[in-house]
Design an enzyme around this catalytic site. Structure first.
Site, mmCIF file in Angstrom:
data_model
loop_
_atom_site.group_PDB
_atom_site.id
_atom_site.type_symbol
_atom_site.label_atom_id
_atom_site.label_comp_id
_atom_site.label_asym_id
_atom_site.label_seq_id
_atom_site.Cartn_x
_atom_site.Cartn_y
_atom_site.Cartn_z
ATOM 1 N N GLU A 93 -9.745 2.433 -5.471
ATOM 2 C CA GLU A 93 -9.491 3.830 -5.118
ATOM 3 C C GLU A 93 -8.408 4.532 -5.947
ATOM 4 O OE1 GLU A 93 -10.962 3.912 -0.533
ATOM 5 O OE2 GLU A 93 -8.898 3.243 -0.811
ATOM 6 N N HIS B 195 -2.595 2.954 -4.726
ATOM 7 C CA HIS B 195 -2.082 2.497 -3.422
ATOM 8 C C HIS B 195 -0.653 1.971 -3.570
ATOM 9 C CE1 HIS B 195 -5.614 2.998 -0.840
ATOM 10 N NE2 HIS B 195 -6.360 2.536 -1.809
ATOM 11 N N ASP C 215 0.868 -1.176 0.000
ATOM 12 C CA ASP C 215 0.000 0.000 0.000
ATOM 13 C C ASP C 215 0.905 1.226 0.000
ATOM 14 O OD1 ASP C 215 -2.295 1.822 0.351
ATOM 15 O OD2 ASP C 215 -3.353 -0.015 0.870
HETATM 16 C C1 ACM Z 1 -10.637 -0.719 0.520
HETATM 17 O O1 ACM Z 1 -11.105 -0.647 1.663
HETATM 18 N N1 ACM Z 1 -10.087 0.339 -0.053
HETATM 19 C C2 ACM Z 1 -10.663 -1.963 -0.230
#
Ligand code: ACM
Ligand code: ZN
Length: 773
Positions: free
Chosen positions: A343, A278, A203
């Site tokens: 995201e 991420h 991440d």
């Molecule tokens: C997430 O909670 N962004 C998968």
């Protein structure tokens, strides 16, 4: 002859002794979690002794038996044996039945022996885990426990899981957790018959897996500048040249060991290698992976929106990712590779010549289709290696890759849609499955991400949604709890958030839906918690905490307080007026009406004694209760409190800033005039406020109080200043301004907003209540 008489006598004595001790066992005495599909008690019990043996026919069974024997030895001091020859009595035998499904088992406990039947490893393991939970809690002790009878009731159990996929995700990126903690977690998963550990290895804030071809991923990407003293989302962006010192990673050897260990516990480790977003840590290591080769540092904390993402135009991005996955696939035998996909803010893709060219060449309409191209291309590669791709539900956008399995997290909609399209789904809606949410009253809990997912709510989860057709339901492989680790700096905190909620999740995913019963679960839970005590697991007791929900009746100037915890028919008792909870406390039955200032204390009682943390609430009446308020700048639409009188309604806002009590201002100051409706004698104004820097909420930097008799000319009677200071907690504070006793009708209060946070963002000012005395 003498010898015979002696034997007869001692035999009789043993029979008598054991008859005297044997109480009738009922189903209420069985506390297995997750609840087995079918359980029938029979007559008597099986006593483990120092000579009980395990009859095995192959090495796999032998290893399982030995693991059980080791646990047993620590608690009992007995070293039991395995054997290939069945003795006449006092044994546990393993029987293979190929007609059973992979994780299914049968357990028959007789007075003189135990039979476990399964197809193979998984079923035998689960049968032994069930025997472990049938034994006294002391079995979990790592020191010899004397005075324990190691017996289990005679019974038959037939058991198998409802879902094939029963998972937990650990986020190793936001805070790093090492091999020993991961292996301890594997043991705890197996104890609850869970079978997947999903490792979130990448991440923004840290790359946690050694990749030999790209050493900088861990040399650079695994380390960040230490800002652990600042709340996650308030951490400042970092200079790419500043060396990171906080972090860590797992070597390939360590990961292989973890995978091997997990297999002994029937646990599949699914690696997640995030893309295309991420991945700030990877871009910090290799800037050429981004659209504009931008140099960034590994973020120390929250990043939002996530715009530093992999370039989808450059061929070199795909080459890099394929090389990374080549190494990943050698380490993890799992059939699945999780590629994240969540995201991504694709603003760079809109501007990047490489990405634009890719869209033209491939005939892609927009950047959502470009992300879909990205995922489909990765899927093709993963499928070419005989593996399957999993992604978060964003992978539905712009078109789902043909074979992809969807992990539905933004509610269940993604799962419904994917299953409609004939794709497999793992359900993990944040509402029920995000273990980074609070599990108890927020004022009492350690700082968490947000949300509220108590134990009982996890228990209400069901991966199959009513709206699904039977065909769709077949695609629901199961569910998963996710522990995101922004607010999880230690293993103790990790345990606190996982347990006992994982026990509720385990029962949801294993036991038949019809067999699920919250009241029944709560009667089995204490035995598991006692086991966790022996195992040194820092589980949460929040479900037992007494909490209040209060309503104000301003017309009658009273507050109604409802007390409860999560358990049915809990014995809650309370006292008023700051008395001590003891014999004089009142048993709580119905809401309590409070008409004057008081301190309420309440607790759960067990055997007439208070247990656990005492709930305390100060309910303070004051001279402005129910009076008219005039705001110079109205409060924000999203934080209106419980209406125009929220600041003078007696009820206080909690650390949960969505609790419906707070009024808030973005950038603006709060300026309010309180009309006391008649001349009153006052000498103090108190302004309640909240600070949660991670959410952009800051204490006022100054407060001023003015008084007036006509509402036109005001006199300043007091002021306080409180300059900005870093605060790594969520904190409630009363700002008190005292002044000489004055007879007044109007009180004006001005609270100054910080306006801009150190990160440069607009800041919030939260206020509740304004008390005039
Ligand atoms: C997430 O909670 N962004 C998968
Ligand atoms: Zn690009």
């Amino acid at each position: 002859m003498i010898k015979f008489k002696y034997i007869l006598f001692t035999t009789l004595m043993i029979v008598f002794a054991s008859c005297a001790k044997q109480k009738t066992v009922t189903e209420k005495d069985i506390h297995i979690i997750p609840k087995p599909v079918e359980l029938k008690l029979t007559e008597g019990r099986f006593d483990f002794t120092g000579t009980t043996s395990f009859v095995v026919v192959n090495d796999e069974q032998k290893h399982l038996a030995e693991s059980f024997i080791n646990t047993f030895e620590k608690a009992s001091g007995w070293k039991l044996n395995t054997t290939t020859k069945k003795p006449n009595t006092n044994f546990v035998s393993f029987n293979i039945d190929n007609n059973l499904s992979k994780e299914e088992y049968k357990l028959v406990v007789n007075k003189d022996h135990i039979e476990i039947t399964a197809k193979g490893h998984a079923g035998f393991l689960y049968a032994l885990e069930t025997i472990r939970q049938l034994l006294p809690e002391q079995i979990e002790s790592n020191k010899v426990v004397s005075n324990t009878d190691w017996h289990i009731p005679a019974l038959t159990i037939q058991d198998k899981p409802r879902f094939v996929y029963r998972g937990l995700m650990l986020d190793l990126s936001r805070h790093f957790f090492d091999k020993s903690y991961i292996e301890a977690t594997i043991d705890r998963l197996a104890m609850l018959k869970m079978n997947v550990l999903h490792l979130h290895l990448v991440d923004d804030q840290g790359w946690r897996i050694e990749i030999k071809k790209y050493p900088k991923l861990t040399e650079v990407g695994a380390w960040r500048v230490d800002q652990e003293d600042v709340i996650w989302n308030a951490r400042l962006s970092v200079d790419p040249d500043e060396k990171g010192t906080y972090g860590g990673f797992l070597t390939q050897e360590e990961l292989k060991d973890i995978v091997k260990y997990a297999a002994t516990k029937n646990i599949e480790i699914i690696p997640e290698i995030e893309m295309p977003a991420h991945v700030s840590c990877a871009i910090a290591a290799y800037p050429e992976l981004a659209c504009f080769n931008q140099r960034i540092g590994v973020p120390s904390g929250g990043v939002w929106p996530i715009t530093d993402i992999y370039c989808a135009g450059k061929e070199s991005t795909f080459e890099f990712l394929q090389n990374v996955l080549d190494e990943v696939m050698v380490i993890f035998p799992s059939q699945y590779i999780h590629i994240g996909g969540d995201e991504a803010t694709k603003t760079n893709w809109e501007k990047c010549p490489h990405c634009q060219k890719r869209m033209q060449d491939e005939g892609l309409e927009n950047v959502r289709e470009l992300q879909s191209y990205f995922v489909k291309r990765m899927e093709k590669y993963i499928n070419s290696k005989d593996k399957k791709l999993i992604g978060w539900d964003e992978i539905l956008e712009g078109g789902l890759a043909p074979e992809a399995t969807v992990m539905s997290w933004r509610g269940t909609e993604g799962g419904i849609e994917a299953s409609q399209q004939g794709h497999d789904v793992i359900m993990t809606p944040q509402s029920h499955c995000y273990f980074d949410h609070y599990q108890g009253p927020q004022n009492e809990e350690p700082l968490a991400f947000g949300g509220y997912t108590p134990l009982s709510k996890v228990y209400q989860f069901d991966p199959v949604v009513d709206a699904m057709s039977p065909e769709q339901a077949k695609h629901i492989l199961g569910g998963q709890a996710n522990l995101w680790a922004e607010y999880i700096p230690t293993t103790q905190q990790s345990e606190y958030m996982i347990f006992p909620r994982l026990a509720a999740m385990a029962e949801v995913l294993w036991s038949p839906k019809e067999a699920r019963n919250w009241d029944d679960f709560t009667t089995r839970l204490p035995s598991l918690l006692e086991r966790y005590d022996y195992l040194g697991i820092n589980y949460s007791k929040s479900a037992y905490l007494v909490a209040a929900s209060s309503t104000a009746d301003l017309e009658h100037k009273q507050v109604k307080v409802v007390l409860k915890n999560e358990f049915p028919n809990a014995d809650i008792r309370y006292v008023l007026d700051d008395k001590n909870l003891g014999e004089q406390s009142t048993k709580y039955t119905d809401s309590i009406a409070i008409k004057e200032t008081t301190i309420l204390k309440a607790s759960l009682f067990k055997e007439d004694k208070p247990v656990g943390k005492v709930f305390t609430d100060t309910i303070q009446f004051h001279k402005a209760v129910g009076n008219t308020l005039n705001f110079k700048t109205p409060y924000n639409e999203n934080y209106k409190g419980d209406g125009p009188l929220s600041l003078v309604n007696i009820l206080r806002g909690s650390k949960n800033f969505h609790d419906g009590q707070w009024q808030a201002w973005l950038v603006d100051d709060m300026e309010v005039v309180i009309d006391l409706e008649k001349i009153q004698s006052i000498n103090q104004v108190t302004v309640g406020s909240l600070e949660n820097q991670g959410s952009g909420i800051y204490f006022p930097t100054a407060i001023k109080v003015f008084i007036s008799n006509d509402g036109i000319s005001y006199k300043e009677v007091g002021a306080i200043e409180r300059p900005f200071a870093i605060n790594s907690n969520s904190e409630l504070k009363d700002f008190i301004i005292s002044f000489e006793k004055s007879n007044v009708r109007f009180v004006k209060v001005i609270a100054s907003n910080l306006k801009k946070s150190p990160k440069g963002e607009d800041s919030w000012l939260f206020v509740d209540e304004i008390l005039v005395e």
